[in-house]
Design a protein around this motif. Structure first.
Motif, PDB file in Angstrom:
ATOM      1  N   HIS A  95       0.838  -1.202   0.000  1.00 24.22           N
ATOM      2  CA  HIS A  95       0.000   0.000   0.000  1.00 24.22           C
ATOM      3  C   HIS A  95       0.877   1.259   0.000  1.00 24.22           C
ATOM      4  CE1 HIS A  95      -4.045  -1.845   1.107  1.00 24.22           C
ATOM      5  NE2 HIS A  95      -3.204  -2.860   1.119  1.00 24.22           N
ATOM      6  N   THR A 154       2.792  -4.898   8.014  1.00 22.99           N
ATOM      7  CA  THR A 154       2.325  -6.285   7.892  1.00 22.99           C
ATOM      8  C   THR A 154       3.474  -7.228   7.562  1.00 22.99           C
ATOM      9  OG1 THR A 154       1.740  -5.839   5.588  1.00 22.99           O
ATOM     10  CG2 THR A 154      -0.013  -5.649   7.218  1.00 22.99           C
ATOM     11  N   GLU A 201       0.591 -13.633   9.430  1.00 27.02           N
ATOM     12  CA  GLU A 201      -0.734 -13.154   9.036  1.00 27.02           C
ATOM     13  C   GLU A 201      -1.718 -13.102  10.198  1.00 27.02           C
ATOM     14  OE1 GLU A 201      -3.997 -14.045   5.513  1.00 27.02           O
ATOM     15  OE2 GLU A 201      -1.967 -14.813   5.334  1.00 27.02           O
ATOM     16  N   GLU A 210     -11.214 -19.797  -1.067  1.00 24.77           N
ATOM     17  CA  GLU A 210     -10.823 -18.421  -0.744  1.00 24.77           C
ATOM     18  C   GLU A 210     -11.794 -17.794   0.247  1.00 24.77           C
ATOM     19  OE1 GLU A 210      -8.736 -17.361  -5.058  1.00 24.77           O
ATOM     20  OE2 GLU A 210     -10.867 -16.954  -4.735  1.00 24.77           O
ATOM     21  N   LEU A 261     -11.008 -16.362   4.038  1.00 28.09           N
ATOM     22  CA  LEU A 261     -11.189 -14.929   4.278  1.00 28.09           C
ATOM     23  C   LEU A 261     -12.411 -14.597   5.126  1.00 28.09           C
ATOM     24  CD1 LEU A 261     -10.504 -13.560   0.668  1.00 28.09           C
ATOM     25  CD2 LEU A 261      -9.077 -13.164   2.674  1.00 28.09           C
ATOM     26  N   GLU A 302     -12.203 -12.137   7.884  1.00 29.84           N
ATOM     27  CA  GLU A 302     -11.957 -10.779   7.387  1.00 29.84           C
ATOM     28  C   GLU A 302     -13.252 -10.144   6.878  1.00 29.84           C
ATOM     29  OE1 GLU A 302      -9.095  -9.001   7.290  1.00 29.84           O
ATOM     30  OE2 GLU A 302      -7.989 -10.544   8.347  1.00 29.84           O
ATOM     31  N   VAL A 306     -12.633  -6.157   7.619  1.00 27.11           N
ATOM     32  CA  VAL A 306     -12.054  -5.395   6.520  1.00 27.11           C
ATOM     33  C   VAL A 306     -13.164  -4.784   5.664  1.00 27.11           C
ATOM     34  CG1 VAL A 306     -10.748  -5.611   4.369  1.00 27.11           C
ATOM     35  CG2 VAL A 306      -9.891  -6.677   6.448  1.00 27.11           C
ATOM     36  N   GLU A 322       3.956  -9.922   0.949  1.00 33.87           N
ATOM     37  CA  GLU A 322       3.007 -10.412   1.949  1.00 33.87           C
ATOM     38  C   GLU A 322       2.709 -11.904   1.829  1.00 33.87           C
ATOM     39  OE1 GLU A 322       1.994  -8.265   4.300  1.00 33.87           O
ATOM     40  OE2 GLU A 322       3.151  -6.708   3.295  1.00 33.87           O
ATOM     41  N   SER A 373      -4.098 -14.777  -1.046  1.00 36.89           N
ATOM     42  CA  SER A 373      -4.873 -14.170   0.041  1.00 36.89           C
ATOM     43  C   SER A 373      -5.472 -12.847  -0.411  1.00 36.89           C
ATOM     44  CB  SER A 373      -3.971 -13.939   1.272  1.00 36.89           C
ATOM     45  OG  SER A 373      -2.927 -13.028   0.954  1.00 36.89           O
ATOM     46  N   ASN A 374      -6.274 -12.257   0.480  1.00 42.74           N
ATOM     47  CA  ASN A 374      -6.846 -10.922   0.299  1.00 42.74           C
ATOM     48  C   ASN A 374      -7.577 -10.796  -1.038  1.00 42.74           C
ATOM     49  OD1 ASN A 374      -5.759 -10.282   2.823  1.00 42.74           O
ATOM     50  ND2 ASN A 374      -3.825  -9.651   1.928  1.00 42.74           N
ATOM     51  N   ASP A 375      -7.237  -9.760  -1.814  1.00 41.38           N
ATOM     52  CA  ASP A 375      -7.944  -9.495  -3.066  1.00 41.38           C
ATOM     53  C   ASP A 375      -7.394 -10.282  -4.246  1.00 41.38           C
ATOM     54  OD1 ASP A 375      -5.522  -8.070  -2.852  1.00 41.38           O
ATOM     55  OD2 ASP A 375      -6.146  -6.611  -4.344  1.00 41.38           O
ATOM     56  N   GLN A 376      -6.410 -11.136  -4.002  1.00 37.54           N
ATOM     57  CA  GLN A 376      -5.687 -11.755  -5.116  1.00 37.54           C
ATOM     58  C   GLN A 376      -6.553 -12.699  -5.948  1.00 37.54           C
ATOM     59  OE1 GLN A 376      -2.343 -13.410  -2.969  1.00 37.54           O
ATOM     60  NE2 GLN A 376      -1.823 -11.377  -2.202  1.00 37.54           N
TER      61      GLN A 376
END
Length: 476
Positions: A31, A92, A97, A197, A201, A204, A214, A295, A390-393
């Motif tokens: 970020h 991070t 994690e 996924e 998540l 989150e 999130v 990350e 992970s996350n938005d991947q």
């Protein structure tokens, strides 16, 4: 780099003067770096930037070009002590994690110092990230207009949910609700999560008793900001940028893809020189470059399958295999490095990714689908094999495959596992086979879009034009 307090005189409503823009990114280098790239482009046009983060993170950022050092001020806000965080953990990348929620709690404790800084400096605009969901209210009280700057693509933001009263609210509750495109997407799309996924998540998405989710942070930010700025361009995702304006009822301004500026100091680095020497010895468009960002870290089982897949592919490879702080390093299969000596390199330290991707020997990039890495790949026309972690991947990977810039590695829907055979076959297909030509051709077609800094810079000009025109539009 010293902390600088910006005097109140820096705030100026004269339309002909330069802007003072404060930036407040989340404490992750994925970020902070895009925020810094945007800061450099804005400062390059004569505007002043106050870049707000914690002392250690500011120290670890890449050095500024000398011509921008007087225009970008680094504002250091120390993180309050948190007994659940290791000493010195400010990003991070410093944490496993499962400890990142503690960093969010510490970050939420910066409300008072950020309020004091904004009161003192009175910036013309505040650009902030998804995490400080409490910032819009502070800025509104102080009469400072705000822009949420999303480092994620518009397709991912759109998936998170609408805030406009005219759009039916998000009523997804079960994991199965997230494995199809949302009902507010009016066009054909594949952007959704896969079941494994969602399961990874789900905390989150829903949050728990110790921390807001999130998604909650994003929704509060999207409701409270005046403008949504997106790291993207209209040529790459026009329908999603348009949908964002509809689902949130406010201006959406793409700022361009923000290709990373190479650090010229890397040329004098011994590691960089040895990597270049190895790449120089390889044939053109043959090397598999493997990296998963700052990350994402493959599990032991995943690392084993990747290693065996690279070996089975028969292709030369350069694999950046780093370990996050506090996590145990993964082990490679016994004898792997000896068997592949000369044909493959495993690098367990930092590597100059932009320079590697720029090298003619690289033919395919096995990536976690992080947007920054994909931007760098497309800047040099490199096709991808996508392995989201992970996350938005995962959402990224669906869209990138839809755009035919990468092929997503086949995986088990329930647990996300994959085989070494799938790794080898995917790499060979994208790099060598006729059915992979579509990915090779498409990334070459996009290279002029992603690689043309002047073309992308036009988006920054338009963004600044908007900020300049609307800087007096404060609520108090």
């Amino acid at each position: 780099m010293e902390s600088i307090t910006v005097p109140p005189t820096m705030a100026n409503n004269n339309k002909d003067s330069k802007l003072h823009i404060a930036m407040f990114p989340w404490l992750a280098f994925g970020h902070m770096i895009p925020y810094l790239e945007l800061a450099k482009l804005i400062a390059g046009k004569g505007h002043k930037i106050s870049f707000i983060s914690t002392p250690r993170n500011i120290y670890r950022l890449p050095p500024l070009p000398p011509n921008l050092s007087t225009l970008i001020s680094f504002v250091k806000l120390p993180l309050p002590e948190n007994p659940n965080l290791p000493e010195g953990a400010e990003a991070t990348a410093d944490l496993p994690e499962d400890q990142v929620p503690h960093l969010k709690i510490a970050y939420d404790s910066l409300q008072e110092p950020i309020t004091q800084f904004l009161k003192t400096s009175k910036p013309d605009w505040l650009l902030f990230d998804f995490a400080p969901y409490w910032v819009p209210e502070i800025a509104q009280t102080l009469g400072i207009p705000t822009a949420f700057f999303s480092i994620m693509i518009a397709a991912v933001l759109s998936f998170l949910g609408p805030t406009s009263p005219g759009i039916p609210p998000d009523d997804r509750k079960l994991p199965e609700d997230y494995v199809v495109p949302p009902k507010w997407v009016p066009f054909s799309a594949t952007v959704c999560l896969r079941l494994f996924e969602v399961l990874r998540l789900f905390k989150e998405i829903t949050g728990d008793e110790t921390n807001v989710s999130v998604v909650y942070r994003y929704m509060k930010i999207l409701r409270g900001c005046d403008v949504i700025a997106v790291r993207s361009c209209a040529e790459f995702e026009p329908e999603w940028l348009g949908l964002l304006e509809v689902t949130h009822g406010k201006p959406v301004l793409p700022v361009g893809v923000l290709s990373t500026t190479p650090n010229t100091d890397e040329d004098d680095n011994e590691t960089s020189r040895s990597i270049k020497d190895w790449l120089d010895r390889q044939s053109k468009n043959t090397v598999v470059y493997v990296a998963f960002g700052t990350e994402a870290t493959p599990s032991q089982e995943e690392a084993t399958e990747i290693a065996l897949g690279l070996e089975k592919s028969g292709l030369p490879f350069f694999w950046v295999l780093r370990t996050k702080h506090g996590e145990e390093a993964v082990k490679l299969p016994e004898g792997f490095e000896e068997r592949n000596e000369g044909r493959g390199v495993v690098c367990r330290s930092w590597a100059p990714q932009v320079k590697i991707l720029a090298h003619d020997s690289v033919g395919v990039f096995l990536s976690h689908s992080g947007w920054s890495s994909v931007v760098e790949a497309l800047t040099f026309g490199r096709p991808l094999v996508l392995l989201p972690m992970s996350n938005d991947q995962g959402l990224n990977a669906r869209y990138f495959e839809e755009k035919k810039v990468g092929f997503e590695l086949p995986r088990d829907e329930q647990d996300g596992s994959f085989t070494s055979e799938a790794v080898a076959e995917s790499l060979r297909m994208v790099l060598e086979k006729e059915e992979g030509r579509v990915y090779r051709d498409r990334t070459k077609e996009l290279k002029p879009l992603f690689g043309d800094r002047e073309r992308q810079n036009v988006y920054v000009d338009k963004f600044l034009e908007y900020l300049t025109t609307h800087r007096g539009c404060r609520t108090t």
